[in-house]
Write a protein that holds these residues in place. Structure first.
Motif, PDB file in Angstrom:
ATOM      1  N   GLN A   1      -5.938  62.006  -4.238  1.00 44.57           N
ATOM      2  CA  GLN A   1      -4.523  63.234  -3.875  1.00 44.57           C
ATOM      3  C   GLN A   1      -3.861  62.009  -3.485  1.00 44.57           C
ATOM      4  O   GLN A   1      -4.389  60.939  -3.395  1.00 44.57           O
ATOM      5  CB  GLN A   1      -5.424  64.450  -2.230  1.00 44.57           C
ATOM      6  CG  GLN A   1      -6.651  64.647  -2.714  1.00 44.57           C
ATOM      7  CD  GLN A   1      -6.649  66.375  -3.840  1.00 44.57           C
ATOM      8  OE1 GLN A   1      -5.151  66.544  -3.213  1.00 44.57           O
ATOM      9  NE2 GLN A   1      -7.269  65.937  -3.822  1.00 44.57           N
ATOM     10  N   PRO A   2      -2.050  62.822  -3.611  1.00 47.49           N
ATOM     11  CA  PRO A   2      -1.078  62.260  -3.054  1.00 47.49           C
ATOM     12  C   PRO A   2      -1.655  61.613  -1.842  1.00 47.49           C
ATOM     13  O   PRO A   2      -0.396  62.336  -1.604  1.00 47.49           O
ATOM     14  CB  PRO A   2       0.221  62.794  -3.920  1.00 47.49           C
ATOM     15  CG  PRO A   2      -0.985  64.424  -4.936  1.00 47.49           C
ATOM     16  CD  PRO A   2      -2.884  64.173  -3.924  1.00 47.49           C
TER      17      PRO A   2
ATOM     18  N   MET B   1     -11.994  62.957  -5.485  1.00 45.53           N
ATOM     19  CA  MET B   1     -11.048  63.802  -6.672  1.00 45.53           C
ATOM     20  C   MET B   1      -9.849  63.015  -5.268  1.00 45.53           C
ATOM     21  O   MET B   1      -9.237  63.297  -3.999  1.00 45.53           O
ATOM     22  CB  MET B   1     -10.883  64.929  -6.542  1.00 45.53           C
ATOM     23  CG  MET B   1      -9.487  65.166  -7.826  1.00 45.53           C
ATOM     24  SD  MET B   1      -9.580  67.005  -7.606  1.00 45.53           S
ATOM     25  CE  MET B   1     -10.388  66.967  -8.394  1.00 45.53           C
TER      26      MET B   1
ATOM     27  N   ASN C   1      -5.194  57.008 -13.967  1.00 44.81           N
ATOM     28  CA  ASN C   1      -4.502  56.574 -13.704  1.00 44.81           C
ATOM     29  C   ASN C   1      -4.561  56.324 -11.736  1.00 44.81           C
ATOM     30  O   ASN C   1      -4.782  57.154 -10.970  1.00 44.81           O
ATOM     31  CB  ASN C   1      -3.146  56.567 -13.243  1.00 44.81           C
ATOM     32  CG  ASN C   1      -3.001  55.919 -15.219  1.00 44.81           C
ATOM     33  OD1 ASN C   1      -2.809  55.214 -15.581  1.00 44.81           O
ATOM     34  ND2 ASN C   1      -2.032  57.162 -15.714  1.00 44.81           N
ATOM     35  N   LEU C   2      -4.809  55.002 -11.020  1.00 41.57           N
ATOM     36  CA  LEU C   2      -4.912  54.792  -9.339  1.00 41.57           C
ATOM     37  C   LEU C   2      -4.331  54.000  -9.248  1.00 41.57           C
ATOM     38  O   LEU C   2      -4.953  52.479  -9.421  1.00 41.57           O
ATOM     39  CB  LEU C   2      -6.680  54.699  -9.250  1.00 41.57           C
ATOM     40  CG  LEU C   2      -6.545  54.890  -7.778  1.00 41.57           C
ATOM     41  CD1 LEU C   2      -6.537  56.734  -7.589  1.00 41.57           C
ATOM     42  CD2 LEU C   2      -8.329  54.451  -7.485  1.00 41.57           C
TER      43      LEU C   2
ATOM     44  N   GLN D   1     -12.476  59.175  -8.872  1.00 39.14           N
ATOM     45  CA  GLN D   1     -11.234  60.508 -10.166  1.00 39.14           C
ATOM     46  C   GLN D   1      -9.945  60.114  -9.602  1.00 39.14           C
ATOM     47  O   GLN D   1      -9.445  60.908  -9.056  1.00 39.14           O
ATOM     48  CB  GLN D   1     -11.962  62.043  -9.833  1.00 39.14           C
ATOM     49  CG  GLN D   1     -13.049  62.162 -10.027  1.00 39.14           C
ATOM     50  CD  GLN D   1     -13.428  64.168 -10.028  1.00 39.14           C
ATOM     51  OE1 GLN D   1     -13.642  64.321  -8.631  1.00 39.14           O
ATOM     52  NE2 GLN D   1     -12.939  64.636 -11.437  1.00 39.14           N
ATOM     53  N   GLY D   2      -9.069  58.947 -10.493  1.00 42.00           N
ATOM     54  CA  GLY D   2      -7.460  59.268 -10.526  1.00 42.00           C
ATOM     55  C   GLY D   2      -7.445  60.257 -11.334  1.00 42.00           C
ATOM     56  O   GLY D   2      -7.558  61.694 -11.239  1.00 42.00           O
ATOM     57  N   PHE D   3      -5.727  60.098 -11.353  1.00 40.34           N
ATOM     58  CA  PHE D   3      -4.564  61.425 -11.911  1.00 40.34           C
ATOM     59  C   PHE D   3      -4.977  60.396 -13.445  1.00 40.34           C
ATOM     60  O   PHE D   3      -5.187  59.503 -13.828  1.00 40.34           O
ATOM     61  CB  PHE D   3      -3.529  61.336 -11.150  1.00 40.34           C
ATOM     62  CG  PHE D   3      -3.534  60.788 -10.236  1.00 40.34           C
ATOM     63  CD1 PHE D   3      -3.246  62.444  -9.271  1.00 40.34           C
ATOM     64  CD2 PHE D   3      -3.601  60.115  -8.964  1.00 40.34           C
ATOM     65  CE1 PHE D   3      -3.658  62.279  -7.772  1.00 40.34           C
ATOM     66  CE2 PHE D   3      -3.556  59.878  -7.478  1.00 40.34           C
ATOM     67  CZ  PHE D   3      -3.441  61.035  -6.773  1.00 40.34           C
ATOM     68  N   GLY D   4      -4.142  61.917 -14.120  1.00 41.74           N
ATOM     69  CA  GLY D   4      -3.684  61.742 -15.687  1.00 41.74           C
ATOM     70  C   GLY D   4      -5.212  61.065 -16.513  1.00 41.74           C
ATOM     71  O   GLY D   4      -6.599  61.477 -16.485  1.00 41.74           O
TER      72      GLY D   4
ATOM     73  N   THR E   1     -11.792  60.282 -14.253  1.00 39.15           N
ATOM     74  CA  THR E   1     -10.277  61.001 -14.376  1.00 39.15           C
ATOM     75  C   THR E   1     -11.102  62.627 -13.932  1.00 39.15           C
ATOM     76  O   THR E   1     -11.569  62.850 -13.733  1.00 39.15           O
ATOM     77  CB  THR E   1      -9.672  61.059 -15.910  1.00 39.15           C
ATOM     78  OG1 THR E   1      -8.920  62.078 -15.102  1.00 39.15           O
ATOM     79  CG2 THR E   1     -10.447  61.828 -17.007  1.00 39.15           C
ATOM     80  N   GLN E   2      -9.746  63.328 -12.773  1.00 39.09           N
ATOM     81  CA  GLN E   2      -9.944  64.756 -12.795  1.00 39.09           C
ATOM     82  C   GLN E   2      -9.485  65.192 -13.254  1.00 39.09           C
ATOM     83  O   GLN E   2      -9.570  66.739 -12.895  1.00 39.09           O
ATOM     84  CB  GLN E   2      -9.403  64.965 -10.835  1.00 39.09           C
ATOM     85  CG  GLN E   2      -7.946  64.685 -11.094  1.00 39.09           C
ATOM     86  CD  GLN E   2      -6.590  64.128  -9.410  1.00 39.09           C
ATOM     87  OE1 GLN E   2      -6.758  65.287  -9.491  1.00 39.09           O
ATOM     88  NE2 GLN E   2      -7.198  63.382  -8.896  1.00 39.09           N
ATOM     89  N   VAL E   3      -8.704  65.587 -14.367  1.00 37.99           N
ATOM     90  CA  VAL E   3      -8.545  66.158 -15.692  1.00 37.99           C
ATOM     91  C   VAL E   3      -9.979  65.951 -16.172  1.00 37.99           C
ATOM     92  O   VAL E   3     -10.886  65.406 -17.313  1.00 37.99           O
ATOM     93  CB  VAL E   3      -7.715  65.117 -16.615  1.00 37.99           C
ATOM     94  CG1 VAL E   3      -7.602  66.173 -17.292  1.00 37.99           C
ATOM     95  CG2 VAL E   3      -6.639  64.877 -16.283  1.00 37.99           C
TER      96      VAL E   3
END
Length: 322
Positions: free
Chosen positions: A208-209, A206, A239-240, A233-236, A264-266
């Motif tokens: 992380q920033p 997952m 996105n990565l 697992q990207g964002f939104g 995605t992690q969502v």
């Protein structure tokens, strides 16, 4: 009257004691039979593997699939499976991928044990009996496929997500009342598949920033001994942000026969690659998740691993209903 195979695989459902521990299956089954509805034709079975569900892995679920397929040859087409809740979503997704629509299957479990501390009677407060009865009543009503029954919800198995650690309403997913695309062909499990599954190495990250140079370092570490698949697992909507060095490492992982998959992690919604930040996906030749949940993605990667030895084959067959 249709025969129902009720299969016990452990979990909180069959625990006893002050500090919960599993009651031996041979002792639990007679107690379970006492609470079964008399108007249904139910036969109880002990699953090939009985263990805490947090310890279950791919080979345990494939042994269960193999056991179901043996029972099918004995005339059973309706199954209710009692399973622990920790990995219930994973078990459900694996059964959905491998059983497809070859039988009527419902998995269930409970947040509280069925029996009292001593194991001699049914607990006054438990969701175990309600969940079991709900599943048993639903098994003759649902169409062929695999489902999860919990707290009066019947959902498509591959969409299941555990959303609460202790609440009775612990799972979320797409209701059986909605049609979804499902695997159409069952996968016949042989011992060779179970042996291979024991080696299945799937790593999930997952994101992380963190700075890109740190992501590069992390990827370089995994490049030393890559797994069969690496899920990012990207964002939104998936996105990565990457750079040329990260892209190069991804290509190196693929060269070592590691499937790199973007998701995605969502928890809810689908991958969408319309943003410019995702242009790299085409260049990287990275696989993009097209599954119904994170557990379903795990189940699909397991199936790809068992069917295809080369990552190029994964890419060829990723979008098909194999």
């Amino acid at each position: 009257m249709k025969k129902i195979g009720l299969i016990y695989m452990g979990g909180t459902f069959g625990c006893i004691g002050d500090s919960l521990s599993p009651m031996p299956a041979e002792a639990f089954i007679p107690q379970l039979k006492k609470v079964l509805p008399l108007h249904l034709n139910i036969e109880c079975f002990i699953a090939p593997v009985i263990k805490d569900s947090s310890a279950c892995t791919a080979k345990d679920w494939l042994k269960l699939v193999q056991y179901l397929q043996v029972l099918q040859r004995d005339g059973f087409q309706h199954f209710v499976i009692i399973h622990g809740t920790d990995t219930l979503s994973y078990a459900s997704a694996v059964l959905a991928q491998f059983m497809a629509k070859s039988a009527h299957v419902i998995l269930t479990g409970s947040q509280y044990p069925l029996l009292t501390v001593t194991g001699g009677d049914t607990r006054e407060f438990t969701d175990a009996l309600e969940n079991l009865n709900f599943a048993l009543n639903a098994i003759n009503q649902c169409s062929a496929g695999v489902y999860l029954a919990f707290h009066y919800q019947l959902i498509h198995a591959q969409t299941a997500l555990k959303i609460h650690t202790t609440d009775l309403n612990a799972f979320h997913g797409i209701s059986v009342s909605q049609d979804i695309q499902q695997a159409s062909n069952a996968f016949l499990i042989e011992n060779i598949h179970i042996e291979k599954a024991a080696q299945f190495n799937c790593v999930n990250w997952m994101m992380q920033p963190i700075e890109q140079y740190l992501l590069s370092l992390n990827l370089k570490n995994i490049l030393e001994a890559p797994p069969h698949c690496l899920i990012l697992q990207g964002f939104g909507i998936g996105n990565l942000a990457i750079n040329s060095e990260i892209l190069s490492i991804i290509h190196s992982l693929q060269a070592k026969n590691c499937a790199v998959i973007l998701t995605t992690q969502v928890p809810f919604g689908e991958i969408d690659q319309r943003y410019a930040i995702s242009d790299w996906v085409q260049t990287a030749k990275i696989l993009v998740s097209n599954t119904k949940s994170h557990a379903d993605l795990y189940a699909k990667t397991l199936k790809m691993y068992l069917k295809y030895d080369a990552i190029d084959q994964w890419h060829t067959h990723w979008g098909s209903d194999f």
